[in-house]
Design an enzyme around this catalytic site. Sequence first.
Site, PDB file in Angstrom:
ATOM      1  N   ARG A   1      -8.539  -7.690  -4.765  1.00 34.46           N
ATOM      2  CA  ARG A   1      -8.360  -6.713  -3.683  1.00 34.46           C
ATOM      3  C   ARG A   1      -8.569  -5.297  -4.237  1.00 34.46           C
ATOM      4  O   ARG A   1      -8.055  -4.941  -5.274  1.00 34.46           O
ATOM      5  CB  ARG A   1      -6.949  -6.848  -3.108  1.00 34.46           C
ATOM      6  CG  ARG A   1      -6.578  -5.821  -2.041  1.00 34.46           C
ATOM      7  CD  ARG A   1      -5.823  -4.647  -2.626  1.00 34.46           C
ATOM      8  NE  ARG A   1      -5.249  -3.770  -1.615  1.00 34.46           N
ATOM      9  CZ  ARG A   1      -4.671  -2.609  -1.899  1.00 34.46           C
ATOM     10  NH1 ARG A   1      -4.595  -2.192  -3.142  1.00 34.46           N
ATOM     11  NH2 ARG A   1      -4.163  -1.874  -0.943  1.00 34.46           N
TER      12      ARG A   1
ATOM     13  N   GLY B   1      -3.049   1.110   0.940  1.00 36.24           N
ATOM     14  CA  GLY B   1      -4.488   1.355   0.862  1.00 36.24           C
ATOM     15  C   GLY B   1      -5.237   0.979   2.129  1.00 36.24           C
ATOM     16  O   GLY B   1      -6.145   1.693   2.565  1.00 36.24           O
TER      17      GLY B   1
ATOM     18  N   GLY C   1      -8.145  -1.244  -3.329  1.00 31.98           N
ATOM     19  CA  GLY C   1      -7.453  -0.346  -2.396  1.00 31.98           C
ATOM     20  C   GLY C   1      -8.255   0.907  -2.114  1.00 31.98           C
ATOM     21  O   GLY C   1      -9.473   0.961  -2.316  1.00 31.98           O
TER      22      GLY C   1
ATOM     23  N   THR D   1       1.524   4.806  -7.472  1.00 35.07           N
ATOM     24  CA  THR D   1       0.244   5.398  -7.830  1.00 35.07           C
ATOM     25  C   THR D   1       0.418   6.832  -8.306  1.00 35.07           C
ATOM     26  O   THR D   1       1.374   7.489  -7.920  1.00 35.07           O
ATOM     27  CB  THR D   1      -0.593   5.374  -6.542  1.00 35.07           C
ATOM     28  OG1 THR D   1      -0.772   4.021  -6.187  1.00 35.07           O
ATOM     29  CG2 THR D   1      -1.931   6.044  -6.693  1.00 35.07           C
TER      30      THR D   1
ATOM     31  N   THR E   1      -2.072   8.387  -1.432  1.00 41.25           N
ATOM     32  CA  THR E   1      -1.342   7.242  -1.974  1.00 41.25           C
ATOM     33  C   THR E   1      -0.582   6.575  -0.832  1.00 41.25           C
ATOM     34  O   THR E   1      -0.249   7.227   0.157  1.00 41.25           O
ATOM     35  CB  THR E   1      -0.361   7.696  -3.085  1.00 41.25           C
ATOM     36  OG1 THR E   1       0.654   6.710  -3.259  1.00 41.25           O
ATOM     37  CG2 THR E   1       0.334   8.997  -2.762  1.00 41.25           C
ATOM     38  N   GLY E   2      -0.312   5.286  -0.988  1.00 39.90           N
ATOM     39  CA  GLY E   2       0.394   4.564   0.066  1.00 39.90           C
ATOM     40  C   GLY E   2      -0.290   3.231   0.299  1.00 39.90           C
ATOM     41  O   GLY E   2      -0.919   2.688  -0.607  1.00 39.90           O
TER      42      GLY E   2
HETATM   43  N1  ASP Z   1      -2.847   3.306  -2.430  1.00 40.13           N
HETATM   44  C1  ASP Z   1      -2.643   2.302  -3.440  1.00 40.13           C
HETATM   45  C2  ASP Z   1      -3.335   1.024  -3.004  1.00 40.13           C
HETATM   46  O1  ASP Z   1      -3.203   0.629  -1.856  1.00 40.13           O
HETATM   47  C3  ASP Z   1      -1.199   1.998  -3.710  1.00 40.13           C
HETATM   48  C4  ASP Z   1      -0.275   3.179  -3.821  1.00 40.13           C
HETATM   49  O2  ASP Z   1      -0.655   4.310  -3.550  1.00 40.13           O
HETATM   50  O3  ASP Z   1       0.898   2.965  -4.211  1.00 40.13           O
HETATM   51  O4  ASP Z   1      -3.946   0.399  -3.820  1.00 40.13           O
END
Ligand code: ASP
Length: 358
Positions: A255, A280, A257, A228, A277-278
């Site tokens: 889905r 979701g 996030g 992201t 980010t991470g």
């Molecule tokens: N946070 C994003 C999600 O879960 C993914 C990411 O940050 O890599 O959609």
Amino acid sequence: MIWQNYIYFVHENKIRVTHLCGVIRIPQTIIIHGGAGYWREDRLMKALNFLKDLGEKSYKVLLEKGSLAAVEYAINKMEESPLFNAGRGGAPNLLGHVELDAGLMKSNGEAGFVASVKNVIYAISLAKIVMTETDHLMIVGEGAESLAKIKGLWVPENELLTNRTINLWRESVSGLLQVVSGQLSKERLAEDNILRRILDYYPHLVEFLRKNRAYLEKLQMKLGTGDTVGAVAFDGDELVAGTSTGGLFLKLPGRVGDTPLPGAGTFANEKGACSATGVGEDIIRVMLAKSAVDLTRNLSARDASREVFRILGEKFKIRAGIILIDQEGDWGIYHKTPKFPCVVVENGSLIIKDEWRE
Ligand code: ASP
């Protein structure tokens, strides 16, 4: 304390800054992230080089046009690049399609979000159109695609899929089918195997597919992650946060996030701006971006970015990273993932790193 041409002093528990000529001057800052997660060394190096150049260019936009333009510019450039999980290069969902989420929020409460939108590279610009041209805060799915068509932002899906994401998808899905059929056990996959990480993120996926064979059939017929991006900026007046993503790799279609949910992956108010980010699902559960901004009432952004993980982490697993900036231009970055490539440009000085946990 006098440092460069500024005097720093403590007032109401916060560090303030005054220019030596006597005029109060707030630092102008932009922070850009390329996504928190596992990064392979070669791609990480490419991303860091990309971010360095992008940091310099985005800072110029910040000085000339302000926070909103700088955040949109920075994110558009990363959406164009196949290096990141946003726009072109966005992570395909379980059925191999790219469905994007994006959000943009300003300190005055204006905001725009799009979710589960296909066929768009510049999802953040679509979110800006929702903010500036509609009466709504969020538009999703087909409605968002229609808006993209009207505004000239629609592209065919082959412009979003890259060789890398297609290969990764094929490889992971064929592994997944073997796990579902019992031919392969998760434990036999290497620690750094993307499918193994996906199965950690989605502990119920294998069982879900065993119970819902319609998905399996679609996958079998079709068989044949970067990260992201986000930015926060402060031009001395306005705080802006923006995030754009393809979402988690192999997510179920539909889905949504954290990215397009105000307060979860993207948040700004008069106190601060944050992009997360991470995973979701972890981020939404604790409203990570808003929780971090709330802490800047009593803490510097630097301390708040760490504290939010400490406080919320006592009860919840938070596999994530954040960039945070407050109304004084103070900033913080923290993450609970192996890597988090980010660039900060503050008053023209640039810092670039892939770990921010000291
Ligand atoms: N946070 C994003 C999600 O879960 C993914 C990411 O940050 O890599 O959609």
